[in-house]
Scaffold this motif. Structure first.
Motif, PDB file in Angstrom:
ATOM      1  N   ALA A 281      -3.765   0.664 -11.545  1.00 13.96           N
ATOM      2  CA  ALA A 281      -4.642   1.250 -12.555  1.00 13.96           C
ATOM      3  C   ALA A 281      -5.509   2.377 -11.999  1.00 13.96           C
ATOM      4  CB  ALA A 281      -5.545   0.169 -13.154  1.00 13.96           C
ATOM      5  N   ASP A 282      -5.566   2.506 -10.676  1.00 13.56           N
ATOM      6  CA  ASP A 282      -6.440   3.510 -10.073  1.00 13.56           C
ATOM      7  C   ASP A 282      -5.931   4.931 -10.260  1.00 13.56           C
ATOM      8  OD1 ASP A 282      -8.124   1.549  -9.277  1.00 13.56           O
ATOM      9  OD2 ASP A 282      -7.529   1.543  -7.169  1.00 13.56           O
ATOM     10  N   ALA A 283      -4.628   5.124 -10.158  1.00 16.44           N
ATOM     11  CA  ALA A 283      -4.036   6.456 -10.235  1.00 16.44           C
ATOM     12  C   ALA A 283      -2.559   6.317 -10.560  1.00 16.44           C
ATOM     13  CB  ALA A 283      -4.218   7.190  -8.907  1.00 16.44           C
ATOM     14  N   PRO A 284      -1.917   7.358 -11.111  1.00 13.68           N
ATOM     15  CA  PRO A 284      -0.483   7.283 -11.418  1.00 13.68           C
ATOM     16  C   PRO A 284       0.366   6.958 -10.194  1.00 13.68           C
ATOM     17  CG  PRO A 284      -1.473   9.174 -12.487  1.00 13.68           C
ATOM     18  CD  PRO A 284      -2.513   8.630 -11.561  1.00 13.68           C
ATOM     19  N   SER A 285      -0.058   7.403  -9.019  1.00 14.63           N
ATOM     20  CA  SER A 285       0.667   7.075  -7.787  1.00 14.63           C
ATOM     21  C   SER A 285      -0.342   6.944  -6.665  1.00 14.63           C
ATOM     22  CB  SER A 285       1.696   8.166  -7.455  1.00 14.63           C
ATOM     23  OG  SER A 285       1.036   9.405  -7.195  1.00 14.63           O
ATOM     24  N   GLY A 286       0.056   6.243  -5.626  1.00 11.13           N
ATOM     25  CA  GLY A 286      -0.867   6.080  -4.516  1.00 11.13           C
ATOM     26  C   GLY A 286      -0.279   5.255  -3.403  1.00 11.13           C
ATOM     27  N   THR A 287      -1.031   5.170  -2.320  1.00  7.61           N
ATOM     28  CA  THR A 287      -0.645   4.357  -1.172  1.00  7.61           C
ATOM     29  C   THR A 287      -1.846   3.531  -0.745  1.00  7.61           C
ATOM     30  OG1 THR A 287      -1.277   6.100   0.379  1.00  7.61           O
ATOM     31  CG2 THR A 287       1.004   6.071  -0.364  1.00  7.61           C
ATOM     32  N   ALA A 288      -1.574   2.429  -0.114  1.00  9.39           N
ATOM     33  CA  ALA A 288      -2.648   1.543   0.339  1.00  9.39           C
ATOM     34  C   ALA A 288      -3.484   2.230   1.411  1.00  9.39           C
ATOM     35  CB  ALA A 288      -2.057   0.248   0.875  1.00  9.39           C
ATOM     36  N   THR A 289      -4.801   2.209   1.233  1.00 12.43           N
ATOM     37  CA  THR A 289      -5.690   2.791   2.244  1.00 12.43           C
ATOM     38  C   THR A 289      -6.127   1.762   3.268  1.00 12.43           C
ATOM     39  OG1 THR A 289      -7.618   2.361   0.827  1.00 12.43           O
ATOM     40  CG2 THR A 289      -6.538   4.516   0.621  1.00 12.43           C
ATOM     41  N   GLU A 290      -5.834   0.482   2.975  1.00 10.78           N
ATOM     42  CA  GLU A 290      -6.168  -0.593   3.916  1.00 10.78           C
ATOM     43  C   GLU A 290      -4.933  -1.438   4.173  1.00 10.78           C
ATOM     44  OE1 GLU A 290      -9.040  -0.804   5.330  1.00 10.78           O
ATOM     45  OE2 GLU A 290     -10.157   0.633   4.105  1.00 10.78           O
ATOM     46  N   ASP A 291      -4.811  -1.932   5.402  1.00 13.77           N
ATOM     47  CA  ASP A 291      -3.652  -2.760   5.738  1.00 13.77           C
ATOM     48  C   ASP A 291      -3.638  -4.076   4.973  1.00 13.77           C
ATOM     49  OD1 ASP A 291      -2.390  -1.018   7.450  1.00 13.77           O
ATOM     50  OD2 ASP A 291      -3.424  -1.746   9.236  1.00 13.77           O
ATOM     51  N   ASN A 292      -4.813  -4.541   4.511  1.00 15.57           N
ATOM     52  CA  ASN A 292      -4.846  -5.844   3.844  1.00 15.57           C
ATOM     53  C   ASN A 292      -4.572  -5.754   2.342  1.00 15.57           C
ATOM     54  OD1 ASN A 292      -7.197  -4.656   2.984  1.00 15.57           O
ATOM     55  ND2 ASN A 292      -8.569  -6.284   3.674  1.00 15.57           N
ATOM     56  N   TRP A 293      -4.248  -4.536   1.827  1.00 17.49           N
ATOM     57  CA  TRP A 293      -3.861  -4.430   0.423  1.00 17.49           C
ATOM     58  C   TRP A 293      -2.437  -4.942   0.254  1.00 17.49           C
ATOM     59  CZ3 TRP A 293      -5.554   0.693  -2.358  1.00 17.49           C
ATOM     60  CH2 TRP A 293      -6.959   0.771  -2.345  1.00 17.49           C
ATOM     61  N   ALA A 294      -2.250  -5.824  -0.737  1.00 14.30           N
ATOM     62  CA  ALA A 294      -0.892  -6.337  -0.981  1.00 14.30           C
ATOM     63  C   ALA A 294       0.012  -5.233  -1.519  1.00 14.30           C
ATOM     64  CB  ALA A 294      -0.940  -7.507  -1.952  1.00 14.30           C
ATOM     65  N   THR A 295      -0.511  -4.434  -2.456  1.00 15.80           N
ATOM     66  CA  THR A 295       0.271  -3.327  -3.006  1.00 15.80           C
ATOM     67  C   THR A 295       0.265  -2.189  -2.003  1.00 15.80           C
ATOM     68  OG1 THR A 295      -0.371  -3.965  -5.248  1.00 15.80           O
ATOM     69  CG2 THR A 295       0.555  -1.759  -4.951  1.00 15.80           C
ATOM     70  N   ARG A 296       1.429  -1.906  -1.414  1.00 16.17           N
ATOM     71  CA  ARG A 296       1.508  -0.925  -0.337  1.00 16.17           C
ATOM     72  C   ARG A 296       1.656   0.505  -0.846  1.00 16.17           C
ATOM     73  NH1 ARG A 296      -1.209  -2.290   2.830  1.00 16.17           N
ATOM     74  NH2 ARG A 296      -0.382  -0.638   4.160  1.00 16.17           N
ATOM     75  N   VAL A 297       2.428   0.681  -1.906  1.00 22.58           N
ATOM     76  CA  VAL A 297       2.687   2.019  -2.426  1.00 22.58           C
ATOM     77  C   VAL A 297       3.172   1.890  -3.864  1.00 22.58           C
ATOM     78  CG1 VAL A 297       5.010   1.965  -1.446  1.00 22.58           C
ATOM     79  CG2 VAL A 297       3.988   4.168  -2.006  1.00 22.58           C
ATOM     80  N   TRP A 298       2.812   2.867  -4.722  1.00 24.79           N
ATOM     81  CA  TRP A 298       3.179   2.760  -6.125  1.00 24.79           C
ATOM     82  C   TRP A 298       3.336   4.132  -6.765  1.00 24.79           C
ATOM     83  CZ3 TRP A 298      -1.642   1.885  -4.140  1.00 24.79           C
ATOM     84  CH2 TRP A 298      -2.715   2.610  -4.678  1.00 24.79           C
ATOM     85  N   GLY A 299       3.966   4.149  -7.953  1.00 20.89           N
ATOM     86  CA  GLY A 299       4.183   5.397  -8.665  1.00 20.89           C
ATOM     87  C   GLY A 299       4.485   5.142 -10.123  1.00 20.89           C
TER      88      GLY A 299
END
Length: 361
Positions: A281-299
């Motif tokens: 929901a943060d942005a149309p695409s993105g990458t995890a800025t922290e290693d502990n984020w489960a969602t690594r990359v999205w689009g």
């Protein structure tokens, strides 16, 4: 001698009456099928799923639960255990779509050109079908849910009886589409869809990356991606136009598990609200800025025919993922895998204008 003759005559008349009542009831049952679900209740398919030639509609169509417009039920008069419920509604009002995006489940496409999927529950001996159908004349997205349970310890959910449920959903959608003035539906007939895996199997029972042919095919087409993430085993479903798609894989020694997921239409919006993939929901695409984020990359992608938006994500599913530190090579492989997965899936669904991350931080 008159009494025995009268008795025999009475028994004969009683037999004729019972036979006539059975014939009349069968005729009534057929008529109720013609009226149920706006004439879209498929009697033959219900009989095949319940394994009974005496299927009937136990009640009139009722207002549907969970935001569906109405529901239709089928049972068997010969006490054959099992039930079927068909629900029809509009996607924007149906309240249970989040149930299909919040957990770790795999879904198989129904096929036949329909945007739908099959989900199974081996423990409950139950199968669910969800199918979407755009109604462009009304600017709506119709949705059918068919839930069938065999309720018999000697029977299992199979591709054949799941196909019967899928065809019931298709016919009910066709009837609703016609009644709503949506126009002709061009999709074809459903046969026997492949059942999805009910759980991720141990490494020895999975598929090697080079053997992927369905939703995980990008791993086979570019071996360098699999090598970059040390992929050793995977599970997939056939590649079609299901509104929910996934590719699950584990790394060497079953140390880590990853989920590649695609969500289309209303499921894409639900995925952005999930506690698992809230980053979408943060942005149309993105990458995890922290290693502990489960969602690594999205689009995301834009799609035609009422589906509107698609979302794609690579999610780390290992319980100790919060303690993980990723190398630059692994981050690059994560991005490359999502790009390959999303590009292939979007093309299959007729979607374009992909918005994918260009860098892994």
């Amino acid at each position: 001698m008159l009494i025995p003759v009268v008795g025999i005559a009475f028994l004969g008349l009683a037999g004729i009456f019972l036979l006539s009542s059975d014939v009349y009831r069968d005729w009534q049952d057929q008529q109720h099928f013609l009226e149920s679900c706006k004439g879209g209740m498929a009697r033959q398919e219900a009989a095949e799923f319940l394994e009974s030639n005496r299927v009937y509609i136990p009640s009139e169509d009722a207002p549907g639960r969970f935001g569906f417009d109405y529901s239709c039920q089928v049972a068997a008069r010969d006490n054959q255990p099992g039930t079927i419920e068909v629900r029809i509604g509009r996607a924007e009002r149906v309240s249970i779509l989040h149930e299909y995006t919040s957990g770790r489940r795999m879904f198989a496409p129904v096929g036949g050109g329909w945007s739908g999927f099959v989900a199974t529950d081996a423990k409950l001996r139950e199968s669910e079908i969800m199918i979407l159908l755009p109604c462009t004349a009304q600017d709506e997205l119709l949705v059918a849910q068919v839930v069938g349970a065999v309720q018999d310890s000697e029977r299992m959910i199979t591709a054949e009886n799941a196909g019967s449920l899928a065809r019931m959903g298709v016919e009910a959608l066709r009837a609703e589409s016609a009644a709503s003035g949506c126009g002709e539906t061009e999709s074809g007939q459903v046969t026997s869809p492949t059942l999805p895996p009910t759980q991720f199997v141990p490494e020895a029972e999975g598929i090697a990356p080079e053997g992927a042919e369905g939703t995980c095919a990008p791993l086979a087409l570019d071996p360098s991606i699999a090598d970059g993430l040390r992929v050793s085993s995977l599970q997939e479903t056939p590649a079609d136009i299901s509104p929910l798609e996934s590719c699950v894989f584990i790394t060497d020694g079953a140390e880590e598990q990853y989920w590649l997921s695609a969500w289309y239409g209303p499921y894409a919006e639900e995925a952005a609200r999930s506690v698992v993939t809230w980053q979408l929901a943060d942005a149309p695409s993105g990458t995890a800025t922290e290693d502990n984020w489960a969602t690594r990359v999205w689009g995301t992608a834009q799609c035609p025919d009422g589906i509107a938006t698609a979302r794609y994500a690579l999610v780390a599913g290992t319980e100790d993922a919060a303690d993980r530190t990723y190398t630059e090579e692994e981050r690059a492989a994560q991005r490359a895998l999502l790009v390959a997965f999303a590009t292939e899936s979007a093309e299959r669904h007729g979607c374009d204008t992909l918005d994918l991350p260009s860098d892994i931080p």
